[in-house]
Design a protein around this motif. Structure first.
Motif, PDB file in Angstrom:
ATOM      1  N   TYR A  65     -27.485  35.847  23.194  1.00  0.00           N
ATOM      2  CA  TYR A  65     -26.291  36.487  23.742  1.00  0.00           C
ATOM      3  C   TYR A  65     -26.308  37.962  23.362  1.00  0.00           C
ATOM      4  CZ  TYR A  65     -21.413  37.919  24.339  1.00  0.00           C
ATOM      5  OH  TYR A  65     -20.280  38.585  24.701  1.00  0.00           O
ATOM      6  N   SER A  67     -24.046  41.288  23.235  1.00  0.00           N
ATOM      7  CA  SER A  67     -22.650  41.703  23.256  1.00  0.00           C
ATOM      8  C   SER A  67     -22.460  42.909  24.167  1.00  0.00           C
ATOM      9  CB  SER A  67     -22.190  42.048  21.837  1.00  0.00           C
ATOM     10  OG  SER A  67     -20.888  42.601  21.853  1.00  0.00           O
ATOM     11  N   GLN A  85     -20.049  25.088  20.246  1.00  0.00           N
ATOM     12  CA  GLN A  85     -19.160  26.246  20.184  1.00  0.00           C
ATOM     13  C   GLN A  85     -19.375  27.017  18.885  1.00  0.00           C
ATOM     14  OE1 GLN A  85     -15.325  24.384  20.747  1.00  0.00           O
ATOM     15  NE2 GLN A  85     -15.544  24.318  22.975  1.00  0.00           N
ATOM     16  N   ASP A  90     -13.546  38.692  15.077  1.00  0.00           N
ATOM     17  CA  ASP A  90     -13.931  40.003  15.602  1.00  0.00           C
ATOM     18  C   ASP A  90     -13.364  41.131  14.736  1.00  0.00           C
ATOM     19  OD1 ASP A  90     -11.236  40.343  16.267  1.00  0.00           O
ATOM     20  OD2 ASP A  90     -11.531  39.757  18.357  1.00  0.00           O
ATOM     21  N   ASN A  96     -12.500  34.049  17.894  1.00  0.00           N
ATOM     22  CA  ASN A  96     -13.097  33.860  19.217  1.00  0.00           C
ATOM     23  C   ASN A  96     -14.158  32.778  19.132  1.00  0.00           C
ATOM     24  OD1 ASN A  96     -12.142  36.631  20.662  1.00  0.00           O
ATOM     25  ND2 ASN A  96     -12.740  37.057  18.564  1.00  0.00           N
ATOM     26  N   TYR A  97     -14.632  32.330  20.302  1.00  0.00           N
ATOM     27  CA  TYR A  97     -15.788  31.448  20.284  1.00  0.00           C
ATOM     28  C   TYR A  97     -16.690  31.737  21.482  1.00  0.00           C
ATOM     29  CZ  TYR A  97     -13.875  28.306  23.929  1.00  0.00           C
ATOM     30  OH  TYR A  97     -13.398  27.771  25.104  1.00  0.00           O
ATOM     31  N   TRP A  98     -17.962  31.458  21.269  1.00  0.00           N
ATOM     32  CA  TRP A  98     -18.977  31.562  22.315  1.00  0.00           C
ATOM     33  C   TRP A  98     -19.481  30.159  22.598  1.00  0.00           C
ATOM     34  CZ3 TRP A  98     -24.467  30.748  21.518  1.00  0.00           C
ATOM     35  CH2 TRP A  98     -25.254  31.042  22.644  1.00  0.00           C
ATOM     36  N   THR A 104     -20.155  35.058  28.228  1.00  0.00           N
ATOM     37  CA  THR A 104     -18.937  35.701  27.735  1.00  0.00           C
ATOM     38  C   THR A 104     -18.432  34.956  26.501  1.00  0.00           C
ATOM     39  OG1 THR A 104     -17.531  34.357  29.169  1.00  0.00           O
ATOM     40  CG2 THR A 104     -18.254  36.511  30.028  1.00  0.00           C
ATOM     41  N   VAL A 105     -17.470  35.580  25.800  1.00  0.00           N
ATOM     42  CA  VAL A 105     -16.799  34.931  24.682  1.00  0.00           C
ATOM     43  C   VAL A 105     -15.329  34.736  25.039  1.00  0.00           C
ATOM     44  CG1 VAL A 105     -18.397  35.898  22.997  1.00  0.00           C
ATOM     45  CG2 VAL A 105     -16.283  37.112  23.524  1.00  0.00           C
TER      46      VAL A 105
END
Length: 313
Positions: A65, A67, A85, A90, A96-98, A104-105
């Motif tokens: 990934y 950013s 997940q 941040d 948050n999670y990816w 995207t997150v």
């Protein structure tokens, strides 16, 4: 060629095939330690908030990934292997999670995670994210609830619990800054490495009363702590040092670190900012290959018996 000579020759071939096939099956199965690394990896994040899959045993790394912003300074990673997940905090202290494989997150809704600054440590266990508030003896547990199931599940924070750890006394060189934490999911034991090298454990069945210091702080050098993650089968605790990108395995009983020779991951100013748990790719079972070889041998034996009957007739 006589029938007797033919049979002897075929038997010799069979012995050779059996030996080779058995050797191949053993080689494919390998030792338990090498087999456990097959297809396994853990997650890491660099200073640009790019995410990587790393296999320190096989010494491989792949960016998964990129950013869109290099200023978010994501940290405090925690990976839920069952849903794919990867959670992280941040730069604005939001959770948050990816979703593995996504481009995207997503922000995690619900109750506030309850931090005013990135704690620089986190681990996932039993539908919750654990982390220490920076410079405190307060272990937080953010309990998650889900809408949907599997990899389509959407997490939210249902509540946050706080456990004040007795006997930790996070002051002086024992200040509880990180570093990282990792959880042995087989035993429910949390391990922590502070930025000054203090190494300790907690039993999550009673975290407030189970503080166990394994290695004392190494002094005022704040660059000697490790980022931590267990292998997917909990058999090995890996450590990664941001200051120089080096990798080690850590004895959870003594805290002794053993260098992984030849494996260093650096990105400009340093190594990975954090590690976030382990996962396993689906791979063919070595035992299936072994059974196929055995099946082939059995088939060959059947063919030989058929040939002998035909010659006898």
């Amino acid at each position: 060629m006589t029938t007797t000579t033919f049979i002897k020759n075929v038997r010799a071939i069979v012995r050779t095939v059996v030996t080779a096939s058995a050797f191949a099956a053993v080689a494919l199965l390998g030792s338990s330690s090498s087999a456990a690394t097959l297809g396994a990896y853990m997650y890491g994040i660099d200073d640009n908030s790019d995410i990587y899959e790393i296999n320190p045993a096989d010494q491989t790394m792949t960016k998964v990934y990129t950013s869109p912003s290099s200023t978010s300074l994501a940290n405090s990673m925690a990976y839920d292997d069952s849903r794919g997940q990867l959670f992280f905090v941040d730069g604005a202290s939001g959770l948050n999670y990816w979703q593995r494989g996504a481009s995207t997150v997503t922000s995690v809704s619900g109750a506030s995670v309850g931090v005013s600054a990135d704690p620089y440590n986190a681990a996932y266990y039993n539908d919750a994210i654990y982390f220490f508030e920076a410079n405190t003896a307060n272990l937080k547990r953010a309990n998650l609830s889900y809408s949907g199931s599997g990899t389509s599940a959407v997490p939210s924070i249902a509540s946050v619990d706080t456990f004040v750890i007795a006997g930790m006394n996070p002051s002086g060189v024992d200040t509880n800054t990180f570093g990282d934490i990792a959880i042995d999911t087989a035993t429910g034991t949390l391990y922590a490495s502070t930025s000054r090298g203090r190494f300790y454990s907690l039993n999550l069945a009673d975290p407030a009363n189970s503080f166990n210091q394994i290695v004392a702080s190494l002094g005022n050098d704040r660059s000697v702590g490790y980022q931590l993650a267990f292998s997917s089968d909990n058999s090995t605790l890996y450590g990664h040092r941001y200051s120089d990108g080096s990798w080690v395995t850590i004895d959870t009983t003594t805290g002794a670190a053993t260098a992984i020779a030849g494996f260093v991951t650096t990105f400009g100013n340093g190594g990975l900012r954090d590690l976030g748990g382990s996962a396993v790719n689906a791979v063919p079972e070595p035992s299936t290959i072994g059974l196929a070889a055995i099946g082939g041998i059995a088939g060959l034996g059947y063919t030989i018996r058929r040939r002998r009957k035909a010659q006898g007739a």
